[in-house]
Design an enzyme around this catalytic site. Structure first.
Site, short mmCIF file in Angstrom:
data_model
loop_
_atom_site.label_atom_id
_atom_site.label_comp_id
_atom_site.label_asym_id
_atom_site.label_seq_id
_atom_site.Cartn_x
_atom_site.Cartn_y
_atom_site.Cartn_z
N GLU A 193 25.06 18.15 28.11
CA GLU A 193 25.66 16.85 27.76
C GLU A 193 26.77 16.62 28.77
O GLU A 193 27.85 17.20 28.66
CB GLU A 193 26.25 16.91 26.34
CG GLU A 193 25.25 17.25 25.25
CD GLU A 193 24.49 16.03 24.73
OE1 GLU A 193 24.63 14.94 25.32
OE2 GLU A 193 23.76 16.18 23.75
N CYS A 208 33.01 10.72 27.25
CA CYS A 208 31.83 10.73 28.10
C CYS A 208 31.10 9.40 28.04
O CYS A 208 30.55 8.93 29.02
CB CYS A 208 30.90 11.86 27.69
SG CYS A 208 30.52 11.84 25.94
N GLU A 235 32.71 8.61 37.62
CA GLU A 235 33.34 8.75 36.31
C GLU A 235 34.83 9.01 36.54
O GLU A 235 35.21 9.96 37.23
CB GLU A 235 32.72 9.93 35.56
CG GLU A 235 33.25 10.06 34.15
CD GLU A 235 32.65 11.24 33.41
OE1 GLU A 235 32.60 12.34 33.98
OE2 GLU A 235 32.22 11.05 32.26
N LYS A 290 32.66 28.96 23.02
CA LYS A 290 33.73 29.08 24.03
C LYS A 290 34.38 27.71 24.18
O LYS A 290 33.86 26.83 24.86
CB LYS A 290 33.12 29.55 25.36
CG LYS A 290 34.05 30.32 26.25
CD LYS A 290 35.08 29.57 27.04
CE LYS A 290 34.77 28.45 27.93
NZ LYS A 290 36.00 27.61 28.17
#
Ligand code: NAD
Length: 485
Positions: free
Chosen positions: A256, A290, A387, A181
């Site tokens: 992750e 990331c 972040e 997906k």
């Protein structure tokens, strides 16, 4: 031909059972080119029914040719797929640049990395094996590495090709059948990958691709009781939802998630070596990485020098459309642009050391944010804790090694970290002390390194992908204990 590339798939279809099909949902949405803000094409939005059809097809594949394929045969399919990816690198890069807004050279590197994953895993397919275990007299005991079965893969928009390579590539290598997906914001290279997999001879059903919204298709995939393993890459909040849904049918999950990675620059740094790594790790893919090194910790004695040199690098940065291949492209969407601009406003109390600049005549509706370097940021400032997922770096000053470790480890995340020092003992101490799934000494990222296990601790997630760890993760161990005379 899609967007003047060699690919023939229709972006308004899903790929199930080796066939391009209209989505059962009957729904589609426009995909935007973030460089211009204009519509690129329409994409299918699959729903629960599409996900279920994909899972049923994957189940059938495991009962058929794919389930019977030897490790060598699976490896050959992956290796062939890697070659096809290489043959189509330019077209894959073009799709990614248009879809993600990633500068063409960076998109090309992602396509090459996808090929490398296929090559690495393809070559490793028949080299992953179990053990024999000395046990009681009269027993022979050994372990078998077996696929989980149907694996679900939910990937984000920032590095679609690399993440598909490291997770779907590994899952197929170990004999699983995959349902992928991709993200609703960027799914073209996932569909292109399906077209190439079919050409490589992957049997029908071994790979299914269903684009769709996270809350609908993603949620349906993670909650599906016949999915035996989920690999999720994305935000912490969505990762928590995926893990909770998978827990209902006790499926293992690899998460992750995000990061707030630090590079620690000591007084004995080889500054010439460090500067390009410090800069690139903040602005690559417009900071939507990331493992972006969004925190640069520097010893007070080298602070001024480092900031001065980084500032020169920032001032040379050009921001422009992905197809023009400047240093920095747009962010993925206006939503992401607004998020990052919100963070920049929260930095109003800080010192801006330098910024990049937009090229002339930049498309007005593109989602551009100029890279910004903040200096002398308190470690607990929101910009040094959360972040940002944009081209923003914070410089934090420290006075000694203990303080550096405390600051580096002082966020909820633990994905990647680096230490820059010529002192061998300190290198070893830092490697142990830094809270992260990967630690780099006098470099950062090692060029992606498909061979190098990758993953996080803390809010950055759990489980490892890349390298042989991926292959272990996408298989399960069965112990066979045979009693005999
Ligand atoms: P996101 O979590 O919004 O979306 C990621 C994927 O999850 C998409 O395919 C989305 O459709 C799907 N999704 C969203 N909600 C879902 C739900 N409730 N159930 C199931 N699926 C759902 O993340 P994003 O904004 O697209 O990506 C950015 C985040 O991803 C950042 O935090 C970044 O650090 C992280 N990321 C991590 C890695 C890594 O390897 N650790 C790599 C890339 C990105």
């Amino acid at each position: 031909m899609l967007l003047n590339t060699r690919f023939n798939f229709s972006s308004q279809q899903v790929f199930i059972d080796g066939q391009w099909q209209a989505p059962r949902s009957g729904q589609s949405t426009a995909l935007l080119n973030p460089s211009t803000g204009e519509a690129l094409c329409d994409i299918a939005l699959g729903n629960e029914e599409d996900i279920d059809a994909a899972v049923q097809s994957a189940k059938q594949a495991l009962l058929g040719e794919w389930g019977q394929a030897s490790a060598l045969e699976r490896g050959r399919v992956l290796t062939k797929l890697g070659q096809l990816v290489l043959d189509n690198v330019d077209d894959l890069a073009k799709l990614e640049a248009l879809d993600v807004g990633k500068p063409l050279t960076q998109a090309r590197n992602d396509a090459i990395a996808l090929a490398r994953y296929c090559e690495f895993f393809g070559g490793a397919a028949d080299k992953v094996h179990g053990d024999t275990i000395p046990y009681l007299p009269g027993y022979t005991v050994y372990t078998l590495r077996e696929p989980h079965g149907v694996t679900g893969h939910i990937v984000p928009w920032n590095y679609p090709m690399q993440i598909i390579g490291r997770s779907v590539g590994a899952a197929l290598t170990m004999g699983n059948a995959a349902v992928l997906k991709p993200a609703e914001e960027a799914c073209l290279t996932a569909l292109a990958f399906a077209e190439l997999a079919k050409q490589a001879g992957l049997p029908n059903g071994a790979l299914n691709v269903v684009p769709g919204l996270g809350a609908i298709a993603g949620a349906a995939l993670s909650a599906h009781p016949e999915v035996h393993h989920i690999s999720f890459t994305g935000s912490v909040g969505a990762g928590e939802a995926v893990q909770a849904a998978a827990a209902k049918h006790v499926a293992p999950v690899t998460l992750e998630l995000g990061g707030k990675s630090a590079q620690v620059v000591f007084d004995d740094v080889a500054m010439d070596d460090a500067i390009p790594f410090l800069l690139n790790a903040g602005i690559q893919n417009a900071g939507q990485t990331c493992s972006a090194a969004s925190r640069l910790l520097v010893h007070r004695s080298r602070h001024e020098e480092m900031v001065e040199r980084l500032a020169k690098g920032y001032e040379a940065l050009e921001v422009g459309p992905a197809m023009d291949d400047k240093h920095v492209g747009p962010l993925i969407s206006h939503r992401q642009q607004q998020l990052v601009e919100g963070f920049l406003q929260q930095g109003n109390d800080l010192t801006v050391a330098a910024t990049g600049h937009k090229v002339d005549n930049i498309p007005e509706r593109g989602a551009y944010v100029v890279p910004t370097l903040f200096d002398d940021v308190p470690p607990n400032h929101v910009l040094a804790q959360q972040e940002i997922f944009g081209p923003v770096q914070t410089v934090i000053v420290f006075d000694d090694e203990d303080e550096a470790i405390q600051i580096a480890n002082g966020t909820a995340y633990g994905l990647v970290a680096a230490a820059w020092t010529q002192n061998g003992a300190r290198q070893m101490r830092m490697a142990k002390a830094l809270k992260a799934g990967q630690v780099f000494i006098n470099n950062y990222g090692a060029g992606g390194g498909v061979e190098l296990p990758f993953g996080g601790v803390g809010a950055s997630g759990h489980g490892r992908e890349k390298g042989f760890e991926s292959l272990y993760g996408f298989s399960t161990v069965k112990t066979v204990a045979a009693k005999h005379d």
